[in-house]
Design a protein around this motif. Structure first.
Motif, mmCIF file in Angstrom:
data_model
loop_
_atom_site.group_PDB
_atom_site.id
_atom_site.type_symbol
_atom_site.label_atom_id
_atom_site.label_comp_id
_atom_site.label_asym_id
_atom_site.label_seq_id
_atom_site.Cartn_x
_atom_site.Cartn_y
_atom_site.Cartn_z
ATOM 1 N N ASN A 134 0.855 -1.192 0.000
ATOM 2 C CA ASN A 134 0.000 0.000 0.000
ATOM 3 C C ASN A 134 0.891 1.243 0.000
ATOM 4 O O ASN A 134 1.703 1.411 0.912
ATOM 5 C CB ASN A 134 -0.859 0.097 1.258
ATOM 6 N N LEU A 135 0.725 2.102 -1.002
ATOM 7 C CA LEU A 135 1.424 3.386 -1.035
ATOM 8 C C LEU A 135 0.422 4.521 -0.876
ATOM 9 O O LEU A 135 -0.726 4.407 -1.327
ATOM 10 C CB LEU A 135 2.158 3.581 -2.366
ATOM 11 N N ALA A 136 0.865 5.615 -0.273
ATOM 12 C CA ALA A 136 0.044 6.819 -0.196
ATOM 13 C C ALA A 136 -0.153 7.359 -1.616
ATOM 14 O O ALA A 136 0.608 7.017 -2.529
ATOM 15 C CB ALA A 136 0.715 7.852 0.700
ATOM 16 N N GLY A 137 -1.151 8.207 -1.799
ATOM 17 C CA GLY A 137 -1.577 8.572 -3.136
ATOM 18 C C GLY A 137 -0.938 9.761 -3.815
ATOM 19 O O GLY A 137 -1.253 10.031 -4.965
ATOM 20 N N SER A 138 -0.039 10.480 -3.194
ATOM 21 C CA SER A 138 0.565 11.632 -3.874
ATOM 22 C C SER A 138 1.704 11.186 -4.780
ATOM 23 O O SER A 138 2.313 10.132 -4.589
ATOM 24 C CB SER A 138 1.087 12.647 -2.857
ATOM 25 N N ARG A 139 1.998 12.015 -5.776
ATOM 26 C CA ARG A 139 3.099 11.701 -6.693
ATOM 27 C C ARG A 139 4.422 11.607 -5.926
ATOM 28 O O ARG A 139 5.242 10.741 -6.200
ATOM 29 C CB ARG A 139 3.181 12.743 -7.808
#
Length: 166
Positions: A134-139
């Motif tokens: 799971n990664l956070a959603g910002s670039r």
């Protein structure tokens, strides 16, 4: 045969975003994750956009695992708002968590100034023989997360596939 000289394996990207899943907004994160995975040596089977619903996320993860991908990267829905349920959905799919990688992603993201990565509740673990991340959603969180993750993923996939020698 050296594993790094060949393709690392198959990957799937799951974008958790209500607006993208409903076709109201174009996906800008999925292509970035795909590009970074391909640069790392993965064959990306595709990108799936799902709403921030536990059942939708869990279904996408289970489909990836059943489909035999080596790694599935989810992006988004890892924060603390009521709609951020990606870690909760992921927990129900994992056979074995790998908390050290999740902590490395948070630490490196925070150090790089990606606040959403630093406060992410994202999980990393194994489901069957698939690594789930799971990664956070910002670039910024995606770029930093993939830079941190790439050498670790190689090691995990080698262990899961039995290619690593004792």
């Amino acid at each position: 045969m050296e594993r790094s000289a060949q393709r690392l394996g198959r990957a799937l990207v799951v974008v958790v975003d209500d607006r993208v899943a409903q076709g109201e907004q174009e996906d800008s994160i999925g292509p970035l994750v795909t590009e970074l995975l391909e640069e790392a040596g993965f064959i990306v089977d595709g990108t799936v956009a799902v709403a921030g619903e536990t059942v939708d996320i869990r279904n996408a993860l289970n489909t990836a695992v059943i489909g035999g991908v080596d790694v599935v990267i989810t992006v988004g829905g890892t924060g603390v708002s009521p709609r951020d349920v990606t870690p909760d959905a992921t927990a129900g799919v994992l056979d074995r968590p790998i908390p050290g990688i999740a902590e490395a992603l948070r630490a490196s993201g925070l150090a790089a100034g990606a606040v959403d990565a630093g406060v992410s509740r994202g999980l990393v673990g194994v489901s069957g023989s698939t690594l789930v991340v799971n990664l956070a959603g910002s670039r910024a969180a995606v770029r930093d997360g993939m830079a941190t993750l790439t050498p670790l993923v190689t090691h995990v996939i080698e262990q899961l596939s039995g290619l690593e020698t004792a």
